[in-house]
Design a protein around this motif. Sequence first.
Motif, PDB file in Angstrom:
ATOM      1  N   ASP A 389       0.831  -1.199   0.000  1.00 43.47           N
ATOM      2  CA  ASP A 389       0.000   0.000   0.000  1.00 43.47           C
ATOM      3  C   ASP A 389       0.868   1.251   0.000  1.00 43.47           C
ATOM      4  N   ASN A 390       0.292   2.359  -0.454  1.00 45.17           N
ATOM      5  CA  ASN A 390       0.928   3.684  -0.507  1.00 45.17           C
ATOM      6  C   ASN A 390       2.306   3.671  -1.172  1.00 45.17           C
ATOM      7  N   PRO A 391       2.408   3.210  -2.418  1.00 47.03           N
ATOM      8  CA  PRO A 391       3.712   3.263  -3.091  1.00 47.03           C
ATOM      9  C   PRO A 391       4.213   4.694  -3.225  1.00 47.03           C
ATOM     10  N   VAL A 392       5.512   4.861  -3.058  1.00 47.11           N
ATOM     11  CA  VAL A 392       6.152   6.177  -3.120  1.00 47.11           C
ATOM     12  C   VAL A 392       7.214   6.140  -4.208  1.00 47.11           C
ATOM     13  N   THR A 393       7.173   7.091  -5.125  1.00 50.36           N
ATOM     14  CA  THR A 393       8.162   7.157  -6.200  1.00 50.36           C
ATOM     15  C   THR A 393       9.294   8.119  -5.834  1.00 50.36           C
ATOM     16  N   ALA A 395      10.035  10.657  -7.526  1.00 47.85           N
ATOM     17  CA  ALA A 395       9.504  12.007  -7.723  1.00 47.85           C
ATOM     18  C   ALA A 395       8.739  12.475  -6.485  1.00 47.85           C
ATOM     19  N   ASP A 396       8.005  11.575  -5.845  1.00 44.50           N
ATOM     20  CA  ASP A 396       7.306  11.923  -4.602  1.00 44.50           C
ATOM     21  C   ASP A 396       8.300  12.302  -3.507  1.00 44.50           C
ATOM     22  N   LEU A 397       9.361  11.525  -3.389  1.00 41.10           N
ATOM     23  CA  LEU A 397      10.369  11.803  -2.366  1.00 41.10           C
ATOM     24  C   LEU A 397      11.010  13.164  -2.602  1.00 41.10           C
ATOM     25  N   ALA A 398      11.381  13.446  -3.856  1.00 39.17           N
ATOM     26  CA  ALA A 398      11.992  14.733  -4.184  1.00 39.17           C
ATOM     27  C   ALA A 398      11.029  15.884  -3.926  1.00 39.17           C
ATOM     28  N   THR A 399       9.786  15.720  -4.317  1.00 38.74           N
ATOM     29  CA  THR A 399       8.786  16.767  -4.106  1.00 38.74           C
ATOM     30  C   THR A 399       8.609  17.055  -2.627  1.00 38.74           C
ATOM     31  N   THR A 400       8.608  16.017  -1.810  1.00 38.35           N
ATOM     32  CA  THR A 400       8.463  16.193  -0.362  1.00 38.35           C
ATOM     33  C   THR A 400       9.663  16.923   0.221  1.00 38.35           C
ATOM     34  N   MET A 401      10.855  16.559  -0.195  1.00 32.18           N
ATOM     35  CA  MET A 401      12.055  17.243   0.282  1.00 32.18           C
ATOM     36  C   MET A 401      12.016  18.725  -0.073  1.00 32.18           C
ATOM     37  N   GLY A 406      10.697  24.667   1.337  1.00 32.35           N
ATOM     38  CA  GLY A 406      10.034  25.869   0.847  1.00 32.35           C
ATOM     39  C   GLY A 406      10.235  26.114  -0.635  1.00 32.35           C
ATOM     40  N   ILE A 407      10.565  25.076  -1.376  1.00 31.02           N
ATOM     41  CA  ILE A 407      10.777  25.187  -2.819  1.00 31.02           C
ATOM     42  C   ILE A 407       9.589  24.583  -3.554  1.00 31.02           C
ATOM     43  N   VAL A 408       9.034  25.330  -4.493  1.00 31.37           N
ATOM     44  CA  VAL A 408       7.902  24.852  -5.281  1.00 31.37           C
ATOM     45  C   VAL A 408       8.414  23.818  -6.276  1.00 31.37           C
ATOM     46  N   ALA A 409       8.014  22.576  -6.090  1.00 30.01           N
ATOM     47  CA  ALA A 409       8.607  21.486  -6.866  1.00 30.01           C
ATOM     48  C   ALA A 409       8.237  21.523  -8.338  1.00 30.01           C
ATOM     49  N   ASP A 410       7.097  22.104  -8.698  1.00 26.86           N
ATOM     50  CA  ASP A 410       6.767  22.164 -10.125  1.00 26.86           C
ATOM     51  C   ASP A 410       7.065  23.541 -10.727  1.00 26.86           C
ATOM     52  N   LYS A 411       7.865  24.324 -10.015  1.00 25.58           N
ATOM     53  CA  LYS A 411       8.391  25.549 -10.616  1.00 25.58           C
ATOM     54  C   LYS A 411       9.251  25.179 -11.817  1.00 25.58           C
ATOM     55  N   GLU A 412       9.219  26.005 -12.857  1.00 27.26           N
ATOM     56  CA  GLU A 412       9.971  25.708 -14.064  1.00 27.26           C
ATOM     57  C   GLU A 412      11.294  26.462 -14.082  1.00 27.26           C
ATOM     58  N   LEU A 413      12.358  25.723 -14.324  1.00 28.56           N
ATOM     59  CA  LEU A 413      13.670  26.301 -14.555  1.00 28.56           C
ATOM     60  C   LEU A 413      13.961  26.243 -16.054  1.00 28.56           C
ATOM     61  N   ILE A 423      11.131  21.500 -11.824  1.00 25.31           N
ATOM     62  CA  ILE A 423      12.117  20.956 -10.886  1.00 25.31           C
ATOM     63  C   ILE A 423      11.838  19.478 -10.659  1.00 25.31           C
ATOM     64  N   VAL A 424      10.578  19.134 -10.445  1.00 29.67           N
ATOM     65  CA  VAL A 424      10.139  17.734 -10.384  1.00 29.67           C
ATOM     66  C   VAL A 424       8.869  17.630 -11.205  1.00 29.67           C
ATOM     67  N   ASP A 425       8.768  16.591 -11.981  1.00 26.65           N
ATOM     68  CA  ASP A 425       7.602  16.407 -12.841  1.00 26.65           C
ATOM     69  C   ASP A 425       6.709  15.301 -12.277  1.00 26.65           C
ATOM     70  N   GLY A 426       5.559  15.690 -11.743  1.00 31.03           N
ATOM     71  CA  GLY A 426       4.543  14.710 -11.374  1.00 31.03           C
ATOM     72  C   GLY A 426       4.600  14.178  -9.957  1.00 31.03           C
ATOM     73  N   GLY A 427       5.546  14.616  -9.137  1.00 27.64           N
ATOM     74  CA  GLY A 427       5.611  14.119  -7.770  1.00 27.64           C
ATOM     75  C   GLY A 427       4.548  14.714  -6.871  1.00 27.64           C
ATOM     76  N   GLU A 428       4.211  13.986  -5.812  1.00 21.53           N
ATOM     77  CA  GLU A 428       3.243  14.449  -4.816  1.00 21.53           C
ATOM     78  C   GLU A 428       3.906  14.491  -3.447  1.00 21.53           C
ATOM     79  N   VAL A 429       3.499  15.450  -2.631  1.00 15.25           N
ATOM     80  CA  VAL A 429       3.996  15.520  -1.258  1.00 15.25           C
ATOM     81  C   VAL A 429       3.464  14.320  -0.475  1.00 15.25           C
ATOM     82  N   ILE A 430       4.342  13.656   0.271  1.00 18.83           N
ATOM     83  CA  ILE A 430       3.949  12.510   1.087  1.00 18.83           C
ATOM     84  C   ILE A 430       3.401  13.058   2.413  1.00 18.83           C
ATOM     85  N   LYS A 431       2.143  13.395   2.441  1.00 20.00           N
ATOM     86  CA  LYS A 431       1.568  14.077   3.591  1.00 20.00           C
ATOM     87  C   LYS A 431       1.559  13.237   4.851  1.00 20.00           C
TER      88      LYS A 431
END
Length: 435
Positions: A389-393, A395-401, A406-413, A423-431
């Motif tokens: 249950d609750n697989p974590v990718t 991208a999820d880990l990076a987005t959470t970090m 305080g960095i917006v993970a889907d901000k574009e560089l 910065i990260v494509d498609g990750g979700e915060v592991i709440k």
Amino acid sequence: MNRCSGNVFSRRGFLAAGALTGAGLTLGDLMMAQQARADQKSYEFIEAKAKNVIHVFLPGGLPQHESFDPKPYSPLEYRGEFGTVKTNTGEVFCNSVPGLAKRADKFAIIRSMTHGEAAHERGTHNMFTGYKPSPALIYPSFGSVVSHEYGPRNDLPPYVCVPNVPNEFAGSGYLSSSYGPFALGDDPSRSTFKVRDLNLASGVDAERFARRRAALDAVNGRFTGSVSADNVDAMGTFYDRAYDLLNSPNARDAFDISKEDDKLRDRYGRDVAGQRMLMARRLVEAGCRMVTLTYGSWDMHAQLTAGVKRSMPAFDRSLSTLLDDLSERGMLDETLVMVTTEFGRTPKINKDAGRDHWPKVFSVMMAGGGIKGGTIYGASNATASEPEDNPVTHADLATTMYHLMGIVADKELMSPGDRPIEIVDGGEVIKGILA
């Protein structure tokens, strides 16, 4: 100042705004909607829980069974030769980590990490960038993104690798090379340890150094005025940061591990694991934003039991001491400690008494910096062969970090060709692991 809390629009934001215009809104309505969306994102990310990150990377592939996800009720050929130990929160770890078991209330374990890369290089890429490898683009590492977003603090490099840059994916990728890591160049466990290039050359005093710098600045000024290239600009940035280090006694002192109390050095352990983790703590305490260190070689295809017995005690002791030390100094709440590896190991012991590569499921640890201690997130199945249950990718880990920093993970560089890249494509915060 948090550089990520201004009017930052992601690609998804613009697509959503485009949908609004199709509904018949005016340009003023659209701009108001965009500003509201930006304000909402700024509010969500404006407060960074973690001011610093210590990334402990265990190259080779840490076995999940012999660390944080034992399977005591599975057949012997799956569970291995180790037993279990109860943690101070009532959970069960492998008995190879008794010190960490006593401190389980300080960290979260994710038992459902998963990705599809079974080769060392590709798995390492995932866990240093948050992206799968691409033949078309070299992605920046976590530390280089942090360096790009926040820059130096207290005259110290924002991103440091201990002792050296661990792999080709720990660099700046498509970002300017000026955001690359500063490497110590020597191991702090050595009795002769000395960080390269932190002292003036023999026979060069402060006055002579100042004259040399002025002359170099004059030459560089004429050259950079006529040439535009990343490596030229980056070299200028490296020189400026080197000057800051040379001119700042406090910054130079941060790298002098001999200034630590001998008893504390003994607590960490006078070995590779202990002194690298102690150095990481010194550096974030002094002002470095992200320190990446490596320890051990966990690619145990044969004689796994002996390998774990050889490598794990120092890791268990030093990481336990790092968590205690940060806590005692009041730093754990603002320092994110992240322990990762490129993938896990096969659920079944092989013919050579080892485990092979297994990216389908493995475990990572996160502590401090906004993480809810005493948490087990996700689960593997009965043999630790895949997430239950609750697989974590990655991208999820990076987005959470990034979220915790305080960095917006889907901000574009912007990549070299002016192509916007998130910065990260498609990750979700592991709440479920957030405090």
